[in-house]
Design an enzyme around this catalytic site. Structure first.
Site, PDB file in Angstrom:
ATOM      1  N   HIS A 192      -8.237  -4.399  -1.687  1.00 23.21           N
ATOM      2  CA  HIS A 192      -7.986  -3.568  -0.511  1.00 23.21           C
ATOM      3  C   HIS A 192      -9.203  -2.655  -0.349  1.00 23.21           C
ATOM      4  O   HIS A 192      -9.626  -2.008  -1.312  1.00 23.21           O
ATOM      5  CB  HIS A 192      -6.766  -2.680  -0.718  1.00 23.21           C
ATOM      6  N   GLU A 195      -9.114   0.377   4.481  1.00 20.26           N
ATOM      7  CA  GLU A 195      -7.832   0.622   5.171  1.00 20.26           C
ATOM      8  C   GLU A 195      -7.863   2.075   5.645  1.00 20.26           C
ATOM      9  O   GLU A 195      -7.826   2.345   6.844  1.00 20.26           O
ATOM     10  CB  GLU A 195      -6.651   0.367   4.221  1.00 20.26           C
TER      11      GLU A 195
END
Ligand code: HPA
Ligand code: ZN
Length: 330
Positions: A192, A195
């Site tokens: 990730h 974001e």
């Protein structure tokens, strides 16, 4: 075109994020885990998030009801059935073992339950895929290394490793050694990034962790050089539009960078992240972006092809799924 008939891969799905409030109460009762909410409705009423952290607090709290191999198998099987209804043919599931181990559940039970459901999904639903074990970035690099070492007996049940949880203040650069070790063990690596974190976190995930895919990556649009690199290297971004709206990573769905990323030639796919919390599974995410951006069949087929291309499926499986997509296109 009937989108449910088009095979697709789901690449950004936290299995714990499929824990519906009804199942929270069912498992709490079965496992005698006390809950601070009186009803399903009250719990559902808490699903108002203002940031990633505001979601994570509730997400980790709900996870305390998951205690046994059976619970994990039940959770994942419920997801696979919903996924099949949305035309998912291949699913790579994230899971967060550090939370479960902290809750007293042995890693072996977590992996056994998830593997049991994945095998059943392959057999009964024809869904291929596997499990991606995530490191919680806010627990730090030593904890990640400890988890990876503990997972070595189960490498055969893992597709790869990922990096999730609270992003800002926990840059990819902290995890260079553990990601290098994961690659050495033959695992795929994803992370990730971008974001809530700045575009530099995406650069770090690419250049320092050698991430094969970036999960979310939406803030990449702020850096033209990065956007060009993602397109040139065909590094996939696994987008989760409803998640970004619900966690206020974007102001509105209309402001989501999906169209800009598609236009820039980035290999983007649509995914559901934590569908029990964010207002819908894969079909709902596709429906939302189709309505918002007026995507045509060619663009929807491209998103489905991208998901297969970006997956860690075998070359044979990719060829099979891409051929099936092309059949729907004609
Ligand atoms: N971001 C980071 N960590 C997460 C997410 C997410 O969207 N969902 C579950 N854990
Ligand atoms: Zn995620």
């Amino acid at each position: 075109m009937e989108l449910v008939r088009v095979p697709k891969a789901e690449l950004h799905l936290h299995v714990e994020g499929t824990l519906e409030p009804e199942m929270v109460f069912e498992l709490a009762r079965r496992n005698a885990v006390p809950l601070p909410w009186d009803s399903v409705a009250e719990l559902r009423g808490r699903y108002q998030f203002t940031s990633l952290q505001s979601f994570l607090d509730l997400y980790y709290q709900c996870m305390t009801v998951l205690r046994t191999q059976e619970d994990f198998a039940q959770l994942a099987w419920a997801y696979y059935q919903r996924a099949a209804a949305d035309g998912v043919a291949h699913a790579e599931l994230f899971f967060d073992p550090q939370v479960h181990v902290r809750n007293g559940v042995p890693l072996a039970e977590v992996i056994a339950g998830l593997t049991e459901a994945a095998s059943r999904a392959a057999l009964e639903l024809g869904i291929t895929g596997g499990l991606i074990m995530c490191f919680l970035r806010d627990l730090g690099a030593d904890a990640a290394a400890e988890l990876l070492a503990a997972a070595e007996p189960y490498l055969g049940q893992l597709l790869g490793v990922g990096l999730d949880s609270a992003e800002v203040g926990h840059p990819p650069s902290e995890f260079i050694a553990v990601f290098a070790r994961a690659r050495e063990l033959g695992l795929h690596v994803v992370a990730h990034a971008g974001e809530e974190g700045e575009p530099d976190y995406v650069w770090q995930a690419l250049d320092l962790l050698h991430a094969e895919r970036i999960d979310h990556g939406i803030r990449s649009v702020e850096d033209g050089t990065l956007l060009a690199a993602l397109a040139a290297r065909q590094i996939p971004l696994t987008l989760c539009p409803l998640s970004n709206v619900r966690l206020q990573a974007v102001d509105t769905l209309a402001a989501h960078p999906l169209p800009a990323l598609l236009d820039a030639g980035v290999l983007v796919s649509v995914n559901s992240d934590d569908p029990a919390y964010f207002g819908g599974y894969l079909g709902a995410n596709f429906a939302a972006v189709t309505a918002e951006f007026g995507l045509d069949d060619a663009q929807l087929l491209q998103l489905c092809r991208n998901s297969v291309t970006a997956s860690f499926a075998t070359a044979e499986r990719k060829t099979e799924l891409l051929a099936l997509i092309n059949e729907e296109a004609t």
